[in-house]
Enzyme design. Structure first.
Site, mmCIF file in Angstrom:
data_model
loop_
_atom_site.group_PDB
_atom_site.id
_atom_site.type_symbol
_atom_site.label_atom_id
_atom_site.label_comp_id
_atom_site.label_asym_id
_atom_site.label_seq_id
_atom_site.Cartn_x
_atom_site.Cartn_y
_atom_site.Cartn_z
ATOM 1 N N ASN A 61 0.791 -1.229 0.000
ATOM 2 C CA ASN A 61 0.000 0.000 0.000
ATOM 3 C C ASN A 61 0.824 1.280 0.000
ATOM 4 O OD1 ASN A 61 -2.480 -1.262 -0.107
ATOM 5 N ND2 ASN A 61 -2.561 -1.571 2.118
ATOM 6 N N ASN A 99 -5.136 -5.405 3.110
ATOM 7 C CA ASN A 99 -5.970 -4.584 3.989
ATOM 8 C C ASN A 99 -7.086 -3.803 3.300
ATOM 9 O OD1 ASN A 99 -5.021 -5.375 6.473
ATOM 10 N ND2 ASN A 99 -3.164 -4.154 6.218
ATOM 11 N N SER A 149 5.172 -7.959 8.549
ATOM 12 C CA SER A 149 4.075 -7.138 8.035
ATOM 13 C C SER A 149 3.166 -7.970 7.119
ATOM 14 C CB SER A 149 4.644 -5.969 7.231
ATOM 15 O OG SER A 149 5.158 -6.468 6.013
ATOM 16 N N THR A 150 2.012 -7.403 6.811
ATOM 17 C CA THR A 150 1.086 -8.098 5.906
ATOM 18 C C THR A 150 1.780 -8.417 4.581
ATOM 19 O OG1 THR A 150 -0.751 -6.896 6.894
ATOM 20 C CG2 THR A 150 -1.167 -7.920 4.762
ATOM 21 N N GLY A 151 2.616 -7.485 4.115
ATOM 22 C CA GLY A 151 3.317 -7.704 2.850
ATOM 23 C C GLY A 151 4.182 -8.957 2.893
ATOM 24 N N HIS A 176 6.105 -3.402 12.963
ATOM 25 C CA HIS A 176 6.817 -4.130 11.902
ATOM 26 C C HIS A 176 8.180 -3.499 11.666
ATOM 27 C CE1 HIS A 176 2.858 -5.623 11.127
ATOM 28 N NE2 HIS A 176 2.414 -4.470 10.689
HETATM 29 O O1 CDP Z 1 -0.920 -4.563 7.886
HETATM 30 P P1 CDP Z 1 0.290 -3.735 7.598
HETATM 31 O O2 CDP Z 1 0.476 -2.583 8.550
HETATM 32 O O3 CDP Z 1 1.522 -4.585 7.501
HETATM 33 O O4 CDP Z 1 0.129 -3.166 6.103
HETATM 34 P P2 CDP Z 1 -0.413 -1.898 5.300
HETATM 35 O O5 CDP Z 1 0.012 -0.605 5.898
HETATM 36 O O6 CDP Z 1 -1.851 -2.072 4.979
HETATM 37 O O7 CDP Z 1 0.404 -2.105 3.932
HETATM 38 C C1 CDP Z 1 0.445 -3.339 3.274
HETATM 39 C C2 CDP Z 1 1.880 -3.709 2.987
HETATM 40 O O8 CDP Z 1 2.462 -2.787 2.055
HETATM 41 C C3 CDP Z 1 2.797 -3.634 4.196
HETATM 42 O O9 CDP Z 1 2.694 -4.791 4.990
HETATM 43 C C4 CDP Z 1 4.155 -3.450 3.572
HETATM 44 O O10 CDP Z 1 4.678 -4.672 3.122
HETATM 45 C C5 CDP Z 1 3.835 -2.581 2.347
HETATM 46 N N1 CDP Z 1 4.036 -1.137 2.634
HETATM 47 C C6 CDP Z 1 5.264 -0.570 2.336
HETATM 48 O O11 CDP Z 1 6.184 -1.277 1.903
HETATM 49 N N2 CDP Z 1 5.462 0.765 2.556
HETATM 50 C C7 CDP Z 1 4.489 1.535 3.044
HETATM 51 N N3 CDP Z 1 4.690 2.841 3.205
HETATM 52 C C8 CDP Z 1 3.226 0.967 3.368
HETATM 53 C C9 CDP Z 1 3.033 -0.383 3.152
#
Ligand code: CDP
Length: 398
Positions: free
Chosen positions: A186, A209, A322-324, A372
């Site tokens: 994201n 998400n 992380s989710t990613g 994360h």
């Molecule tokens: O659930 P989570 O906080 O891990 O994820 P999110 O903010 O919904 O974003 C989904 C995934 O995108 C993350 O788990 C990261 O792998 C990636 N991401 C990123 O690389 N850089 C960001 N600024 C935001 C998200």
């Protein structure tokens, strides 16, 4: 009996000094290697002939399980898998791409690296049993333990009648295999990327998400075969739920409807504060008879995934993956060519322009280093990119 000779002591002393010197040198080398934080991941290299064995093991023979999605996908796709058959030189791990680079479209995959990662991950994670809890080992009223406790919150999740209805009988990805996959993170890097068409051209698209897609199609595409949804997304993206308005409810319903009959993956058992949001999701899905396939990962998955990533050289440790990372881990077991988009956890792009945390919405969230370690994860993805195990996209697509 032999008596000490006069020259013995200095000779032994010299030998001792040489030994100490060599030992110190060895220790310094080891420490330096440890400190060069992101040493290349070390996996057992596979021989070209192992390809079939691995594929049989996960029952992922592409030819027999070609999906509807892949039939529908346009033919022009970036990246090709480099052959590993032939001379022994070709079976050696070689770089897929340099990073950063201008034209990721021309990156190629290294089949040996793809298979090494799959083989490594399959030792810990099985997409058929670890993707979701199933009806067969659950009953209504059962209390399930969350993976992470929260102070002053019960660490037990109750399986209600409604929740039970949404639990699948088996993994919705059982025996599925895809040639090309896009895992879409994201990050704000996706804004103005024009990657939408390229993302949609992949056989299987995974999104994190329940992100907003409407209005961003040009940059992120619109196809979604697998969408994750942390329960907290209900309150983060759809208003403060306790004081929800009709508008919040309608937006959530509309967004869930967009999942269609594809997979919605809800980590309901991760942290002990999402129970009320899980009830909301359950209620909306049932009340509106939404046709999606649901999946709920078992508690314990984070620790399992952490084990994969604490392999020396991968070094993502301590915090929750992380989710990613969860999505890449799954993709590595079911996809041949993995393209990562929207993985860029930095506040500025390579040209120094400010980036939003998420490509959508107005949330000025900062990178949550407590939860994360996305920047460490990113460096691991960079290594995998260099080795040709993934293509990590961070440039515009045209
Ligand atoms: O659930 P989570 O906080 O891990 O994820 P999110 O903010 O919904 O974003 C989904 C995934 O995108 C993350 O788990 C990261 O792998 C990636 N991401 C990123 O690389 N850089 C960001 N600024 C935001 C998200």
């Amino acid at each position: 009996m032999r008596f000490k000779e006069a020259g013995d002591t200095p000779r032994r002393f010299r030998a001792g000094m040489v030994f100490l010197f060599v030992l110190t040198l060895g220790l310094m080398c080891m420490t330096w290697r440890e400190l060069s934080t992101y040493a290349e991941p070390r996996f057992p290299l596979m021989r070209a002939g192992d390809l079939n064995k691995t594929n049989q093991r996960v029952k992922t023979q592409t030819a027999t399980n070609v999906t509807k999605e892949s039939e529908a996908a346009p033919v022009s796709r970036p990246g090709t898998i480099r052959s590993v058959t032939g001379t022994s030189n070709e079976t050696k791990a070689t770089n897929g791409c340099s990073w950063p680079k201008q034209s990721e479209q021309h990156c190629s995959f290294n089949e040996t690296e793809v298979l090494n990662m799959r083989q490594h991950i399959l030792k810990f994670f099985n997409p058929e049993t670890n993707l979701t809890i199933t009806k067969s080992n659950l009953h209504i009223g059962q209390l399930l333990k969350y993976e992470f406790r929260v102070r002053n919150k019960s660490n037990l999740f109750k399986v209600t009648k409604d929740f039970f209805k949404l639990i699948p009988n088996g993994s919705p990805l059982k025996e599925r295999h895809f040639s090309t996959c896009a895992v879409v993170g994201n990050s704000g890097i996706l804004r103005n990327s024009s990657c939408g068409q390229e993302i949609d051209s992949m056989d299987f698209v995974m999104r994190c998400n329940l992100p907003q897609i409407e209005g961003y199609e040009k940059d992120v595409g619109s196809k979604a075969n697998f969408t994750t949804m942390n329960p907290s997304v209900v309150s983060h993206n759809f208003g403060q739920w306790r004081n929800k308005t009709k508008d919040d409810y309608d937006r959530l319903l509309r967004r869930l409807k967009q999942v269609g009959d594809q997979i919605l993956y809800v980590p309901a058992l991760t942290i002990a504060f999402g129970e009320e949001y899980v009830r909301v999701i359950t209620q909306v899905v049932l009340q509106h008879k939404l046709p999606m396939k649901t999946a709920f990962p078992p508690a314990g998955l984070n620790n399992l995934i952490k084990k994969i990533w604490t392999n020396p050289g991968l070094k993502i440790s301590g915090l929750r993956p992380s989710t990613g990372v969860h999505m890449y881990t799954l993709a590595a077991t079911i996809c041949d060519q993995i393209h990562l988009y929207g993985f860029y956890p930095f506040t500025k792009d390579k040209r120094g322009r400010a980036l939003r945390y998420h490509y959508y919405g107005t949330m000025e969230k900062q990178i949550d280093k407590e939860a994360h370690n996305m920047q460490e994860e990113f460096r691991v993805f960079q290594q995998l990119h260099r080795r040709g195990a993934v293509v990590l996209h961070s440039e515009t697509c045209n």
